[in-house]
Design an enzyme around this catalytic site. Sequence first.
Site, PDB file in Angstrom:
ATOM      1  N   ASN A  79     101.678  76.351  69.155  1.00 40.55           N
ATOM      2  CA  ASN A  79     101.398  77.073  70.389  1.00 40.55           C
ATOM      3  C   ASN A  79     102.349  78.271  70.453  1.00 40.55           C
ATOM      4  O   ASN A  79     103.558  78.116  70.229  1.00 40.55           O
ATOM      5  CB  ASN A  79     101.612  76.152  71.595  1.00 40.55           C
ATOM      6  CG  ASN A  79     100.664  74.969  71.581  1.00 40.55           C
ATOM      7  OD1 ASN A  79      99.508  75.104  71.189  1.00 40.55           O
ATOM      8  ND2 ASN A  79     101.142  73.800  71.989  1.00 40.55           N
ATOM      9  N   GLN A 108     102.747  77.403  74.931  1.00 36.59           N
ATOM     10  CA  GLN A 108     104.079  77.036  74.417  1.00 36.59           C
ATOM     11  C   GLN A 108     105.019  76.757  75.583  1.00 36.59           C
ATOM     12  O   GLN A 108     105.210  77.616  76.448  1.00 36.59           O
ATOM     13  CB  GLN A 108     104.631  78.179  73.555  1.00 36.59           C
ATOM     14  CG  GLN A 108     105.976  77.846  72.913  1.00 36.59           C
ATOM     15  CD  GLN A 108     106.500  78.981  72.035  1.00 36.59           C
ATOM     16  OE1 GLN A 108     105.919  80.068  71.982  1.00 36.59           O
ATOM     17  NE2 GLN A 108     107.599  78.723  71.359  1.00 36.59           N
ATOM     18  N   HIS A 121     103.466  71.244  65.466  1.00 36.56           N
ATOM     19  CA  HIS A 121     103.075  69.877  65.840  1.00 36.56           C
ATOM     20  C   HIS A 121     102.275  69.293  64.677  1.00 36.56           C
ATOM     21  O   HIS A 121     101.319  69.918  64.192  1.00 36.56           O
ATOM     22  CB  HIS A 121     102.141  69.882  67.050  1.00 36.56           C
ATOM     23  CG  HIS A 121     102.731  70.373  68.339  1.00 36.56           C
ATOM     24  ND1 HIS A 121     103.158  69.515  69.337  1.00 36.56           N
ATOM     25  CD2 HIS A 121     102.961  71.624  68.818  1.00 36.56           C
ATOM     26  CE1 HIS A 121     103.594  70.223  70.376  1.00 36.56           C
ATOM     27  NE2 HIS A 121     103.484  71.506  70.074  1.00 36.56           N
ATOM     28  N   HIS A 166     108.008  75.591  66.716  1.00 31.78           N
ATOM     29  CA  HIS A 166     107.792  74.210  66.267  1.00 31.78           C
ATOM     30  C   HIS A 166     106.345  74.029  65.853  1.00 31.78           C
ATOM     31  O   HIS A 166     105.425  74.538  66.487  1.00 31.78           O
ATOM     32  CB  HIS A 166     108.176  73.188  67.341  1.00 31.78           C
ATOM     33  CG  HIS A 166     107.594  73.459  68.696  1.00 31.78           C
ATOM     34  ND1 HIS A 166     108.085  74.429  69.540  1.00 31.78           N
ATOM     35  CD2 HIS A 166     106.557  72.887  69.359  1.00 31.78           C
ATOM     36  CE1 HIS A 166     107.387  74.441  70.656  1.00 31.78           C
ATOM     37  NE2 HIS A 166     106.445  73.512  70.571  1.00 31.78           N
TER      38      HIS A 166
HETATM   39  P1  AMP Z   1     104.773  73.126  73.165  1.00 33.59           P
HETATM   40  O1  AMP Z   1     104.045  72.867  74.447  1.00 33.59           O
HETATM   41  O2  AMP Z   1     103.907  73.527  72.021  1.00 33.59           O
HETATM   42  O3  AMP Z   1     105.933  74.083  73.383  1.00 33.59           O
HETATM   43  O4  AMP Z   1     105.371  71.734  72.720  1.00 33.59           O
HETATM   44  C1  AMP Z   1     106.601  71.251  73.156  1.00 33.59           C
HETATM   45  C2  AMP Z   1     106.636  69.799  72.790  1.00 33.59           C
HETATM   46  O5  AMP Z   1     107.976  69.364  72.877  1.00 33.59           O
HETATM   47  C3  AMP Z   1     105.805  68.897  73.721  1.00 33.59           C
HETATM   48  O6  AMP Z   1     104.834  68.198  72.939  1.00 33.59           O
HETATM   49  C4  AMP Z   1     106.854  67.968  74.332  1.00 33.59           C
HETATM   50  O7  AMP Z   1     106.371  66.654  74.526  1.00 33.59           O
HETATM   51  C5  AMP Z   1     107.975  68.026  73.314  1.00 33.59           C
HETATM   52  N1  AMP Z   1     109.308  67.735  73.825  1.00 33.59           N
HETATM   53  C6  AMP Z   1     109.869  68.204  74.958  1.00 33.59           C
HETATM   54  N2  AMP Z   1     111.119  67.735  75.089  1.00 33.59           N
HETATM   55  C7  AMP Z   1     111.367  66.964  74.001  1.00 33.59           C
HETATM   56  C8  AMP Z   1     112.478  66.190  73.553  1.00 33.59           C
HETATM   57  N3  AMP Z   1     113.616  66.119  74.248  1.00 33.59           N
HETATM   58  N4  AMP Z   1     112.371  65.509  72.390  1.00 33.59           N
HETATM   59  C9  AMP Z   1     111.221  65.565  71.681  1.00 33.59           C
HETATM   60  N5  AMP Z   1     110.133  66.275  72.047  1.00 33.59           N
HETATM   61  C10 AMP Z   1     110.208  66.958  73.200  1.00 33.59           C
END
Ligand code: AMP
Length: 116
Positions: A89, A96, A104, A102
């Site tokens: 994203n 995002q 996924h 990152h």
């Molecule tokens: P995005 O929406 O593509 O930015 O994805 C961010 C991702 O980070 C989401 O799937 C969240 O569930 C994940 N996330 C947020 N905080 C943490 C954390 N502390 N440890 C692991 N994953 C996280």
Amino acid sequence: MSDPICLFCRIIRRELPATVVYEDDEVLAFQDIAPKAPVHLLIVPKRHVEGLQALEDGDAGLIGSLFACLTRLARERGVARSGYRAVVNAGADGGQSVLHLHLHLLGGRPMDWPPG
Ligand code: AMP
């Protein structure tokens, strides 16, 4: 470079807990805290990069390392044959929520298309 307040930089520095599944000099991979599929891993560069939208021409090697890690983890987690989704994203309209690049890795169930 590391960002003092970035959530994923803090995980990389081990200031916040995470279930780390892979690490090398350049890349860290850990379980998503709110998994959207039976397999949901995040693959991040250790260097703070805001997202795809912040990458530059010289980052081609880094992108390769991230995807090499993702494909290896897909094999290790047993979803390479059944199929999986690799998602990045980028920015507000891309959905995002964490401003540290990152990938996924989502697998273990059929995925819908198009994404919401
Ligand atoms: P995005 O929406 O593509 O930015 O994805 C961010 C991702 O980070 C989401 O799937 C969240 O569930 C994940 N996330 C947020 N905080 C943490 C954390 N502390 N440890 C692991 N994953 C996280």
